[in-house]
Write an enzyme that holds these catalytic residues in place. Structure first.
Site, mmCIF file in Angstrom:
data_model
loop_
_atom_site.group_PDB
_atom_site.id
_atom_site.type_symbol
_atom_site.label_atom_id
_atom_site.label_comp_id
_atom_site.label_asym_id
_atom_site.label_seq_id
_atom_site.Cartn_x
_atom_site.Cartn_y
_atom_site.Cartn_z
ATOM 1 N N THR A 56 102.101 83.677 -19.943
ATOM 2 C CA THR A 56 101.154 82.884 -20.250
ATOM 3 C C THR A 56 101.692 81.790 -20.028
ATOM 4 O OG1 THR A 56 101.651 81.531 -22.411
ATOM 5 C CG2 THR A 56 103.719 82.458 -21.842
ATOM 6 N N ASP A 57 100.316 79.805 -20.366
ATOM 7 C CA ASP A 57 100.550 79.129 -19.899
ATOM 8 C C ASP A 57 101.337 78.537 -20.473
ATOM 9 O OD1 ASP A 57 99.353 78.707 -22.156
ATOM 10 O OD2 ASP A 57 97.390 78.133 -21.687
ATOM 11 N N GLU A 58 102.337 78.676 -21.630
ATOM 12 C CA GLU A 58 102.593 77.467 -22.209
ATOM 13 C C GLU A 58 103.749 77.735 -21.162
ATOM 14 O OE1 GLU A 58 103.008 78.942 -26.404
ATOM 15 O OE2 GLU A 58 101.353 79.136 -26.690
ATOM 16 N N TYR B 76 109.445 80.499 -28.154
ATOM 17 C CA TYR B 76 108.093 81.501 -27.872
ATOM 18 C C TYR B 76 108.400 81.372 -25.785
ATOM 19 C CZ TYR B 76 104.482 83.944 -26.043
ATOM 20 O OH TYR B 76 103.181 84.448 -25.569
ATOM 21 N N LYS C 176 109.729 83.873 -22.833
ATOM 22 C CA LYS C 176 108.821 84.548 -21.654
ATOM 23 C C LYS C 176 108.814 83.920 -20.676
ATOM 24 C CE LYS C 176 105.618 86.125 -22.011
ATOM 25 N NZ LYS C 176 105.386 88.009 -22.241
HETATM 26 P P1 NAD Z 1 100.417 90.682 -30.124
HETATM 27 O O1 NAD Z 1 101.598 89.948 -30.731
HETATM 28 O O2 NAD Z 1 99.052 90.705 -30.503
HETATM 29 O O3 NAD Z 1 101.249 91.930 -30.052
HETATM 30 C C1 NAD Z 1 102.554 92.417 -29.243
HETATM 31 C C2 NAD Z 1 102.671 93.872 -28.871
HETATM 32 O O4 NAD Z 1 103.768 94.093 -28.588
HETATM 33 C C3 NAD Z 1 102.517 95.025 -30.380
HETATM 34 O O5 NAD Z 1 102.108 96.150 -30.077
HETATM 35 C C4 NAD Z 1 103.826 94.956 -31.042
HETATM 36 O O6 NAD Z 1 103.875 96.367 -31.535
HETATM 37 C C5 NAD Z 1 104.443 94.994 -29.421
HETATM 38 N N1 NAD Z 1 106.259 95.085 -29.121
HETATM 39 C C6 NAD Z 1 106.668 94.012 -29.750
HETATM 40 N N2 NAD Z 1 107.678 93.936 -29.805
HETATM 41 C C7 NAD Z 1 108.399 95.357 -29.184
HETATM 42 C C8 NAD Z 1 109.348 96.030 -28.586
HETATM 43 N N3 NAD Z 1 110.750 95.761 -28.892
HETATM 44 N N4 NAD Z 1 109.117 97.479 -27.916
HETATM 45 C C9 NAD Z 1 107.942 97.626 -28.086
HETATM 46 N N5 NAD Z 1 106.873 96.632 -28.151
HETATM 47 C C10 NAD Z 1 107.188 95.581 -29.045
HETATM 48 O O7 NAD Z 1 100.022 89.891 -28.634
HETATM 49 P P2 NAD Z 1 99.387 89.571 -27.776
HETATM 50 O O8 NAD Z 1 98.553 88.751 -27.665
HETATM 51 O O9 NAD Z 1 98.679 91.395 -27.535
HETATM 52 O O10 NAD Z 1 100.057 89.145 -26.160
HETATM 53 C C11 NAD Z 1 100.696 90.432 -25.422
HETATM 54 C C12 NAD Z 1 101.638 89.313 -24.136
HETATM 55 O O11 NAD Z 1 100.111 88.724 -23.201
HETATM 56 C C13 NAD Z 1 102.148 88.761 -24.691
HETATM 57 O O12 NAD Z 1 102.911 89.113 -23.383
HETATM 58 C C14 NAD Z 1 101.780 87.296 -24.449
HETATM 59 O O13 NAD Z 1 102.638 86.683 -24.046
HETATM 60 C C15 NAD Z 1 100.677 87.185 -23.671
HETATM 61 N N6 NAD Z 1 99.511 86.894 -24.006
HETATM 62 C C16 NAD Z 1 99.073 86.183 -25.296
HETATM 63 C C17 NAD Z 1 97.863 85.335 -25.179
HETATM 64 C C18 NAD Z 1 97.150 85.392 -26.780
HETATM 65 O O14 NAD Z 1 96.441 84.047 -26.263
HETATM 66 N N7 NAD Z 1 97.373 86.384 -26.996
HETATM 67 C C19 NAD Z 1 97.724 84.505 -24.177
HETATM 68 C C20 NAD Z 1 98.490 84.985 -22.782
HETATM 69 C C21 NAD Z 1 99.948 85.623 -22.732
HETATM 70 O O1 DAU Z 2 98.652 78.983 -24.318
HETATM 71 C C1 DAU Z 2 98.352 80.808 -24.368
HETATM 72 C C2 DAU Z 2 99.280 81.225 -26.285
HETATM 73 O O2 DAU Z 2 98.291 81.098 -26.907
HETATM 74 C C3 DAU Z 2 99.925 82.708 -26.090
HETATM 75 O O3 DAU Z 2 100.898 82.505 -25.434
HETATM 76 C C4 DAU Z 2 100.443 83.118 -27.822
HETATM 77 O O4 DAU Z 2 100.671 84.007 -27.104
HETATM 78 C C5 DAU Z 2 99.421 82.932 -27.733
HETATM 79 O O5 DAU Z 2 99.864 83.051 -29.654
HETATM 80 C C6 DAU Z 2 98.815 81.321 -28.437
HETATM 81 O O6 DAU Z 2 99.484 80.152 -28.995
HETATM 82 P P1 DAU Z 2 99.039 78.848 -29.838
HETATM 83 O O7 DAU Z 2 100.496 78.810 -30.355
HETATM 84 O O8 DAU Z 2 98.432 78.396 -28.531
HETATM 85 O O9 DAU Z 2 98.458 79.913 -30.380
HETATM 86 P P2 DAU Z 2 97.768 79.512 -32.072
HETATM 87 O O10 DAU Z 2 96.808 80.699 -32.617
HETATM 88 O O11 DAU Z 2 99.484 79.551 -32.555
HETATM 89 O O12 DAU Z 2 97.788 78.059 -32.197
HETATM 90 C C7 DAU Z 2 96.671 77.470 -31.784
HETATM 91 C C8 DAU Z 2 96.196 75.999 -31.431
HETATM 92 O O13 DAU Z 2 96.206 75.941 -33.557
HETATM 93 C C9 DAU Z 2 97.420 75.554 -31.903
HETATM 94 O O14 DAU Z 2 97.289 74.169 -31.446
HETATM 95 C C10 DAU Z 2 98.298 75.571 -32.818
HETATM 96 C C11 DAU Z 2 96.791 75.372 -34.079
HETATM 97 N N1 DAU Z 2 97.256 76.121 -35.053
HETATM 98 C C12 DAU Z 2 97.684 77.592 -35.864
HETATM 99 C C13 DAU Z 2 97.645 77.457 -36.326
HETATM 100 C C14 DAU Z 2 97.742 79.395 -36.679
HETATM 101 C C15 DAU Z 2 96.662 75.249 -36.871
HETATM 102 O O15 DAU Z 2 96.548 73.867 -36.440
HETATM 103 N N2 DAU Z 2 96.942 75.505 -37.845
HETATM 104 C C16 DAU Z 2 97.225 77.219 -37.442
HETATM 105 O O16 DAU Z 2 97.330 77.660 -39.285
#
Ligand code: NAD
Ligand code: DAU
Length: 349
Positions: free
Chosen positions: A130-132, A155, A159
């Site tokens: 992730t970019d985080e 988190y 990562k």
């Molecule tokens: P998600 O939470 O929707 O899915 C995570 C999946 O991993 C689920 O299916 C869960 O059952 C499985 N999982 C969790 N713990 C596990 C374990 N201990 N063993 C096996 N399986 C397990 O997540 P996502 O949003 O699809 O993100 C997927 C990946 O991409 C993550 O590594 C996340 O850090 C990365 N990522 C997400 C975003 C985003 O915006 N969602 C952005 C950048 C990177």
């Molecule tokens: O940047 C990549 C990341 O983006 C991924 O690595 C993470 O897995 C993914 O969850 C996401 O993280 P964020 O924390 O940015 O996503 P989230 O949707 O939780 O929040 C987006 C923005 O919105 C953040 O600034 C917090 C704000 N927010 C979020 C929630 C859930 C609110 O204001 N209210 C809310 O209820």
């Protein structure tokens, strides 16, 4: 080729699985997932009977099981997405993030190494990150692949740690890896704890839209299928031991994004303009809330020719349509445990 994709029942993983199963009939795709609250096999019903697809329910924190699965299936490559992924949950339970994101990743690295010894020819460990990990930007600037790591939430710290372990296995044991660091994804099948699906669900249920702090936090949004396409490209054409940033060239403050979402929802639901905006409620800020993320994706763009295929307005429309057409999916994931999560996160806090 036997390709192991971890976390394939989750949001991004399910789109990657679908793409690979349909596009590569000669590769066998193994989806390893523990089916936590975020994992949902309904995401994959359309491909679950394909001959080149196998689901394995397993937890990456269980080193013995992971080792025996590698020995049984001889995975040539791994695309590792399984993770605890929600920042808010990491604030209440950091250890769960250490276990899955750090220890789980190390278990996969060890099993991969044990299986192939030092003969890694044609093998790849692709770590999805992730970019985080880069921390927070001020009002200007972009994250490049050379930006120093500076994670601010449990988190992102977990990562970042997993990224470091992957890189260290490359240096120490010669394990061939690629890491990608992507910005915020949105689209179909995202669990409604993240901003966009949470707010779509709340608008549908006429519930408050809880904007953290003043809403002036900025994120760079990418449609999930464009992320899956980037992963496919990097998997096949990326350079070993390289990192690629992936982003949407698409920055929005949360409040502007929420207003756009409200306007699109009003249109779709044939409500008077301004109806959904009335649900916006400013609530207590997220602790350690990163001000701004923005990705410089010029490396993947120049080297591999990738760019996002849909505009944000189009992607948001597709996303809203998906949630409106998949009310059974939404009802299933928001019943049961979701209610107590919601209560703790938004009502009792
Ligand atoms: P998600 O939470 O929707 O899915 C995570 C999946 O991993 C689920 O299916 C869960 O059952 C499985 N999982 C969790 N713990 C596990 C374990 N201990 N063993 C096996 N399986 C397990 O997540 P996502 O949003 O699809 O993100 C997927 C990946 O991409 C993550 O590594 C996340 O850090 C990365 N990522 C997400 C975003 C985003 O915006 N969602 C952005 C950048 C990177
Ligand atoms: O940047 C990549 C990341 O983006 C991924 O690595 C993470 O897995 C993914 O969850 C996401 O993280 P964020 O924390 O940015 O996503 P989230 O949707 O939780 O929040 C987006 C923005 O919105 C953040 O600034 C917090 C704000 N927010 C979020 C929630 C859930 C609110 O204001 N209210 C809310 O209820």
């Amino acid at each position: 080729m036997n390709i192991l994709i971890t976390g394939g029942a989750g949001f991004i993983g399910s789109h990657v699985i679908r793409l690979f199963v349909n596009k590569y009939p000669n590769h066998h795709i193994y989806n390893l997932d523990a089916l936590t609250y975020a994992g949902n096999l309904e995401n994959l019903e359309d491909i679950e009977n394909e001959p080149n697809y196998t689901f394995i329910k397993a937890n990456i924190t269980d080193a013995d099981t992971i080792e025996s699965l590698f020995s049984l299936y001889k995975f040539d490559s791994v695309i590792h997405l399984a993770a605890e992924s929600h920042v808010d949950r990491s604030i209440t339970d950091p250890l769960a993030f250490v276990n899955t994101n750090v220890l789980g990743t190390i278990n996969l690295l060890n099993a991969f190494r044990l299986l192939w010894g030092s003969d890694f020819k044609g093998k790849l460990f692709y770590h999805v990150s992730t970019d985080e990990v880069y921390g927070s930007l001020g009002k200007t600037g972009l994250f490049t692949e050379a930006t120093s790591y500076n994670p601010n939430s449990p988190y992102s710290a977990s990562k970042a740690s997993s990224d470091h372990f992957v890189r260290s296995y490359g240096e120490t044991y010669g394990l061939p890896y690629i890491i990608t660091n992507c910005s915020n994804n949105y689209g179909p099948n995202q669990f409604p704890e993240k901003l966009i699906p949470l707010f779509i669900n709340n608008i549908l249920n006429n519930k408050p839209l809880p904007v953290y702090g003043d809403g002036n936090y900025t994120r760079d949004w990418l449609y999930v299928i464009d992320h899956a396409i980037a992963i496919d490209l990097v998997f096949h054409q990326g350079k070993i031991k390289e990192t690629y940033n992936i982003g949407g060239f698409n920055e929005w403050t949360n409040i502007d994004l929420v207003k756009l979402l409200c306007a699109q929802m009003d249109k779709k639901l044939q409500k008077n303009p301004g109806t959904s905006e009335k649900l916006i409620t400013y609530v207590k800020d997220r602790p350690g809330h990163d001000l701004r993320y923005a990705i410089d994706a010029s490396k993947i763009s120049k080297e591999l020719g990738w760019k996002p295929s849909v505009t944000f307005e189009e992607g948001l429309k597709l996303t809203i349509d998906w949630y409106l057409n998949n009310d059974i999916w939404l009802n299933n994931v928001t019943s049961g445990d979701y209610q107590s999560y919601y209560q703790k996160q938004y009502i009792n806090s």
